[in-house]
Design an enzyme around this catalytic site. Structure first.
Site, PDB file in Angstrom:
ATOM      1  N   GLU A  25      -0.159-108.509 -22.096  1.00  0.00           N
ATOM      2  CA  GLU A  25      -1.013-109.624 -21.670  1.00  0.00           C
ATOM      3  C   GLU A  25      -1.568-109.432 -20.253  1.00  0.00           C
ATOM      4  OE1 GLU A  25       0.533-113.616 -23.091  1.00  0.00           O
ATOM      5  OE2 GLU A  25       2.315-112.388 -23.393  1.00  0.00           O
ATOM      6  N   SER A 153       0.566-114.746 -26.623  1.00  0.00           N
ATOM      7  CA  SER A 153      -0.888-114.670 -26.840  1.00  0.00           C
ATOM      8  C   SER A 153      -1.252-114.207 -28.246  1.00  0.00           C
ATOM      9  CB  SER A 153      -1.562-113.762 -25.798  1.00  0.00           C
ATOM     10  OG  SER A 153      -1.477-114.340 -24.523  1.00  0.00           O
ATOM     11  N   TYR A 223      -9.174-116.440 -25.684  1.00  0.00           N
ATOM     12  CA  TYR A 223      -9.588-116.099 -24.327  1.00  0.00           C
ATOM     13  C   TYR A 223     -11.041-115.654 -24.154  1.00  0.00           C
ATOM     14  CZ  TYR A 223      -4.534-116.069 -23.697  1.00  0.00           C
ATOM     15  OH  TYR A 223      -3.213-116.422 -23.670  1.00  0.00           O
ATOM     16  N   ARG A 262       4.415-125.058 -21.425  1.00  0.00           N
ATOM     17  CA  ARG A 262       3.578-125.553 -22.521  1.00  0.00           C
ATOM     18  C   ARG A 262       4.341-125.355 -23.814  1.00  0.00           C
ATOM     19  NH1 ARG A 262      -0.567-121.831 -23.412  1.00  0.00           N
ATOM     20  NH2 ARG A 262       0.036-121.774 -25.595  1.00  0.00           N
ATOM     21  N   ASP A 264       4.037-125.515 -27.952  1.00  0.00           N
ATOM     22  CA  ASP A 264       3.079-125.540 -29.063  1.00  0.00           C
ATOM     23  C   ASP A 264       3.695-126.256 -30.260  1.00  0.00           C
ATOM     24  OD1 ASP A 264       1.362-124.098 -27.455  1.00  0.00           O
ATOM     25  OD2 ASP A 264       1.951-122.162 -28.276  1.00  0.00           O
ATOM     26  N   GLU A 278       6.775-122.776 -30.294  1.00  0.00           N
ATOM     27  CA  GLU A 278       7.284-121.952 -29.207  1.00  0.00           C
ATOM     28  C   GLU A 278       7.009-122.625 -27.874  1.00  0.00           C
ATOM     29  OE1 GLU A 278       4.393-118.531 -28.011  1.00  0.00           O
ATOM     30  OE2 GLU A 278       4.315-118.648 -30.205  1.00  0.00           O
ATOM     31  N   ASN A 280       5.953-121.787 -23.742  1.00  0.00           N
ATOM     32  CA  ASN A 280       5.385-120.827 -22.805  1.00  0.00           C
ATOM     33  C   ASN A 280       5.844-121.236 -21.411  1.00  0.00           C
ATOM     34  OD1 ASN A 280       3.118-119.268 -24.497  1.00  0.00           O
ATOM     35  ND2 ASN A 280       3.172-121.403 -25.120  1.00  0.00           N
ATOM     36  N   GLY A 284      -1.082-119.651 -19.490  1.00  0.00           N
ATOM     37  CA  GLY A 284      -2.343-119.152 -18.963  1.00  0.00           C
ATOM     38  C   GLY A 284      -3.004-120.133 -18.001  1.00  0.00           C
TER      39      GLY A 284
END
Length: 319
Positions: A25, A153, A223, A262, A264, A278, A280, A284
């Site tokens: 990433e 990602s 992205y 974050r 999800d 999951e 994070n 990002g």
């Protein structure tokens, strides 16, 4: 947008923004870090770029940063390894500590923790070269999702709709990880819940709904295109919004996360039940990223968000 007063800006000392790194990433991290660096500089903070993928830990120590903002994603930046080095060097850092970062990066261990805490997550199987893929497909049903448990990602992820495609999907994931995660496919809407703070003070920001082309929220659609649509705050009944935010914060706390993160979430179509996918721990911060989007919905600018996260930088290990 206003700068901080001189005394407040100086209170942060010399700040390192860590981005780039060695993971798959890296490209996204470069975009995140450039944004964070520009934001902190715009606030009058003495911020400097540092790429751990190109410079050594000895050089990091020599910079004598008073604190660092971690804008690295994936391995060697989000998985606890860098956090451990920063603890040893005595440099306060943003985000979660060694254990929470390590567990959060491992999707299998994350599921074990969540299930033990009574939190909902899709059924799964852990695969290796000796696994019976046909039996796994029969147990979880088709379609299913196959992914490397230590990547982010959406790297290495495949949706398997036919049994004959399972082996190829396994091979893609196994090229990136020693073990492979097969997960029940949940049909429904996709959301993410950004969280700031830690412990009892952790709070959810407005929920973002992600509507990707043909439901394919892959690396490119995340992205580099404008085809994915985002709705923030997500259009949901008030009670369901509160429930999704509640389980996201519980999931974040169960792993010991702090600073920011974050979670999800998938909302199953047939019964409107949310499932955790999951976490994070170093999300990002690009122009397409979801934490800044959620913050804007609460009236927090990108620049102010970066400062708020930087304020939480600390060493997590006592003594």
């Amino acid at each position: 947008m206003s700068t901080l007063n001189l005394q407040d800006a100086k209170s942060f000392g010399k700040v390192g923004v860590l981005f780039g790194g060695r993971s798959a990433e890296r490209e996204v991290s470069n975009m995140s870090g450039a944004g964070v660096l520009a934001a902190l500089l715009s606030k009058g903070i003495d911020a400097h770029a540092f790429d751990p993928g190109q410079r050594s830990l000895a050089e990091l120590a020599a910079e004598k940063f008073d604190r660092v903002f971690i804008a690295l994603h994936g391995r060697y930046g989000e998985d606890g390894s860098l956090q451990g080095a920063l603890e040893l060097l005595g440099i306060p850092y943003t985000g979660s500590g060694v254990m929470a970062s390590s567990v959060g990066m491992d999707k299998i261990t994350t599921k074990i923790v969540w299930l033990n805490a009574g939190l909902p997550t899709p059924r799964y199987a852990v695969l290796n070269a000796q696994s019976d893929l046909a039996a796994t497909a029969a147990d979880l049903g088709l379609p299913l999702i196959v992914k490397p448990p230590h990547e982010g990602s959406t790297i290495g992820i495949t949706k398997v709709s036919e049994a004959g495609a399972f082996q190829a999907a396994y091979d893609i994931a196994a090229a990136l990880d020693d073990s492979v995660l097969a997960e029940e496919f949940v049909t429904g809407r996709e959301f993410t819940v950004a969280i700031l703070g830690g412990g009892a003070a952790a709070r959810a920001l407005p929920i973002v709904e992600i509507v990707a082309p043909e439901g394919n929220y892959d690396y490119q659609n995340k992205y580099f295109t404008d085809d994915t649509k985002y709705h923030c705050p997500a259009v949901l009944p008030e009670a369901l919004t509160a429930e999704m935010q509640r389980i996201a914060v519980e999931a974040y706390r169960a792993l010991g996360c702090e600073g920011w993160g974050r979670v999800d979430v998938l909302l199953r179509e047939r019964d409107q039940k949310p499932f955790l996918l999951e976490v994070n721990t170093s999300p990002g911060m690009t122009s397409h990223s979801l934490v800044p989007m959620a913050a804007r919905a609460e009236g927090i600018s990108y620049e102010d968000l970066c400062v708020e996260i930087l304020r939480t930088a600390r060493l997590k290990m006592k003594g």
